[in-house]
Design a protein around this motif. Sequence first.
Motif, PDB file in Angstrom:
ATOM      1  N   ASP A 134       0.794  -1.223   0.000  1.00 16.41           N
ATOM      2  CA  ASP A 134       0.000   0.000   0.000  1.00 16.41           C
ATOM      3  C   ASP A 134       0.835   1.287   0.000  1.00 16.41           C
ATOM      4  O   ASP A 134       0.306   2.355  -0.237  1.00 16.41           O
ATOM      5  N   LEU A 135       2.117   1.158   0.315  1.00 19.01           N
ATOM      6  CA  LEU A 135       2.947   2.368   0.300  1.00 19.01           C
ATOM      7  C   LEU A 135       3.409   2.616  -1.128  1.00 19.01           C
ATOM      8  O   LEU A 135       4.163   1.825  -1.695  1.00 19.01           O
ATOM      9  N   LEU A 136       2.927   3.696  -1.696  1.00 19.86           N
ATOM     10  CA  LEU A 136       3.112   3.895  -3.137  1.00 19.86           C
ATOM     11  C   LEU A 136       4.574   3.979  -3.565  1.00 19.86           C
ATOM     12  O   LEU A 136       4.938   3.481  -4.622  1.00 19.86           O
ATOM     13  N   SER A 137       5.412   4.594  -2.739  1.00 16.61           N
ATOM     14  CA  SER A 137       6.827   4.694  -3.121  1.00 16.61           C
ATOM     15  C   SER A 137       7.473   3.313  -3.141  1.00 16.61           C
ATOM     16  O   SER A 137       8.374   3.030  -3.930  1.00 16.61           O
ATOM     17  N   TRP A 138       7.004   2.475  -2.229  1.00 20.28           N
ATOM     18  CA  TRP A 138       7.513   1.112  -2.165  1.00 20.28           C
ATOM     19  C   TRP A 138       7.089   0.354  -3.421  1.00 20.28           C
ATOM     20  O   TRP A 138       7.875  -0.313  -4.072  1.00 20.28           O
ATOM     21  N   MET A 174      -5.333   0.873  -1.709  1.00 20.88           N
ATOM     22  CA  MET A 174      -5.211   2.270  -2.144  1.00 20.88           C
ATOM     23  C   MET A 174      -5.978   2.512  -3.441  1.00 20.88           C
ATOM     24  O   MET A 174      -5.504   2.161  -4.516  1.00 20.88           O
ATOM     25  N   ASN A 205      -6.748   5.430  -4.891  1.00 19.40           N
ATOM     26  CA  ASN A 205      -6.713   6.849  -5.278  1.00 19.40           C
ATOM     27  C   ASN A 205      -6.000   7.052  -6.616  1.00 19.40           C
ATOM     28  O   ASN A 205      -5.463   6.128  -7.211  1.00 19.40           O
ATOM     29  N   LEU A 206      -6.026   8.309  -7.035  1.00 21.53           N
ATOM     30  CA  LEU A 206      -5.472   8.685  -8.329  1.00 21.53           C
ATOM     31  C   LEU A 206      -4.000   8.327  -8.460  1.00 21.53           C
ATOM     32  O   LEU A 206      -3.530   7.903  -9.510  1.00 21.53           O
ATOM     33  N   ASN A 207      -3.264   8.485  -7.357  1.00 23.68           N
ATOM     34  CA  ASN A 207      -1.837   8.230  -7.414  1.00 23.68           C
ATOM     35  C   ASN A 207      -1.547   6.736  -7.579  1.00 23.68           C
ATOM     36  O   ASN A 207      -0.568   6.359  -8.218  1.00 23.68           O
ATOM     37  N   PHE A 249      -2.213  16.960  -5.570  1.00 22.84           N
ATOM     38  CA  PHE A 249      -1.892  15.556  -5.751  1.00 22.84           C
ATOM     39  C   PHE A 249      -2.621  14.938  -6.914  1.00 22.84           C
ATOM     40  O   PHE A 249      -2.198  13.931  -7.462  1.00 22.84           O
ATOM     41  N   ARG A 287       1.155  10.805   4.125  1.00 20.36           N
ATOM     42  CA  ARG A 287       1.327   9.372   4.403  1.00 20.36           C
ATOM     43  C   ARG A 287       0.025   8.617   4.160  1.00 20.36           C
ATOM     44  O   ARG A 287       0.032   7.485   3.706  1.00 20.36           O
ATOM     45  N   ASN A 288      -1.085   9.267   4.500  1.00 17.65           N
ATOM     46  CA  ASN A 288      -2.377   8.613   4.279  1.00 17.65           C
ATOM     47  C   ASN A 288      -2.636   8.333   2.805  1.00 17.65           C
ATOM     48  O   ASN A 288      -3.403   7.445   2.462  1.00 17.65           O
ATOM     49  N   LEU A 289      -2.016   9.098   1.945  1.00 12.89           N
ATOM     50  CA  LEU A 289      -2.165   8.870   0.503  1.00 12.89           C
ATOM     51  C   LEU A 289      -1.250   7.753   0.008  1.00 12.89           C
ATOM     52  O   LEU A 289      -1.327   7.341  -1.144  1.00 12.89           O
ATOM     53  N   GLY A 290      -0.356   7.290   0.870  1.00  7.86           N
ATOM     54  CA  GLY A 290       0.535   6.206   0.473  1.00  7.86           C
ATOM     55  C   GLY A 290       1.944   6.672   0.144  1.00  7.86           C
ATOM     56  O   GLY A 290       2.796   5.885  -0.245  1.00  7.86           O
ATOM     57  N   PHE A 291       2.197   7.968   0.339  1.00  2.87           N
ATOM     58  CA  PHE A 291       3.555   8.482   0.115  1.00  2.87           C
ATOM     59  C   PHE A 291       4.264   8.666   1.443  1.00  2.87           C
ATOM     60  O   PHE A 291       3.724   8.354   2.493  1.00  2.87           O
ATOM     61  N   GLY A 292       5.467   9.227   1.383  1.00  4.72           N
ATOM     62  CA  GLY A 292       6.175   9.503   2.619  1.00  4.72           C
ATOM     63  C   GLY A 292       6.833   8.277   3.207  1.00  4.72           C
ATOM     64  O   GLY A 292       7.037   8.183   4.411  1.00  4.72           O
ATOM     65  N   ALA A 293       7.171   7.313   2.363  1.00  4.58           N
ATOM     66  CA  ALA A 293       7.878   6.125   2.847  1.00  4.58           C
ATOM     67  C   ALA A 293       9.386   6.375   2.873  1.00  4.58           C
ATOM     68  O   ALA A 293      10.158   5.524   3.292  1.00  4.58           O
TER      69      ALA A 293
END
Lengths: 112, 137
Positions: free
Chosen positions: A31-35, A50, A52-54, B13, B99-105
């Motif tokens: 779920d972590l998009l960068s990952w 997830m 969402n758009l991203n 975003f 982070r809730n959007l899935g970024f910030g890792a």
Amino acid sequence: MTVRDLAQRLGAEILVEGELDRPVTAGYAGDLLSWVMARLPEGAAWLTVMGNLNAVAVCSLKDGACIVLTENASLDANAQARAGLEGIPVLRVEQGSYETAVRLAALLGEQP
Amino acid sequence: MLTLRYEVPGDDFTRAGEASSDVKRKLKQLGYNPEAIRKVAIAMYEGEINMVIHAGGGEAIVDIDPRQVHVVLRDHGPGIPDVEKAMQEGWSTAPDNVRNLGFGAGMGLPNIKKYTDEFRIDTAVGEGTTLTMTVFA
Ligand SMILES: Nc1ncnc2c1ncn2[C@@H]1O[C@H](COP(=O)(O)OP(=O)(O)O)[C@@H](O)[C@H]1O
Ligand SMILES: [Mg+2]
């Protein structure tokens, strides 16, 4: 196995059709998009909550085969529209990413 | 040789990723090597997202020629006080809503380094940050 086959085998709801005839050649859960951005294999069915758009952007940029929303996670309206434009199929299942991954692994292991 | 220029909007975003998606599309049309396209798309997307999250937007300039893709991402945000720390996997100052959007890792800059053949950060606190990256065809 195509995305369409996968949807059928998982009993998944199809939220966005996109390129349903694309072959699914791998799987990934996260779920972590960068990952996911770093690790998603090309042609993978991506199991995530997830919607969402991203997430759509990540799947598209990484050439994933489809997004599988697990645990009945919701798909944002703008994400749905973008997935349609980019041809990214979005499926949805009730089960969690773990259970879905176990089933996906079995399906990927079958002879075509 | 083809030069593309994009404005990356700050704090939006919903539009983050537009520039990298467009570059990916153009490279595909040009028949560029798929592995190089993938590398450019990943690195540029992470840089774009960083400009949105951390710097209030910026600009992207992409030079494409048959041998390489050269990308410059420039912003006038707060700059990065400790680049060495910022380059570590998992290190992040991203706020909770991000982070809730899935970024910030804290994987963005390490990903960029991993997926580019040349990568350089020029940054000054209070002035901004410029990422320069090259992917060979
Ligand atoms: N363009 C930028 N302007 C200011 N700070 C930045 C910029 N890009 C990255 N940073 C800093 O470097 C850290 C690490 O970046 P990154 O590896 O992409 O992780 P993340 O974006 O997930 O926090 C960020 O948390 C932020 O503190
Ligand atoms: Mg980042």
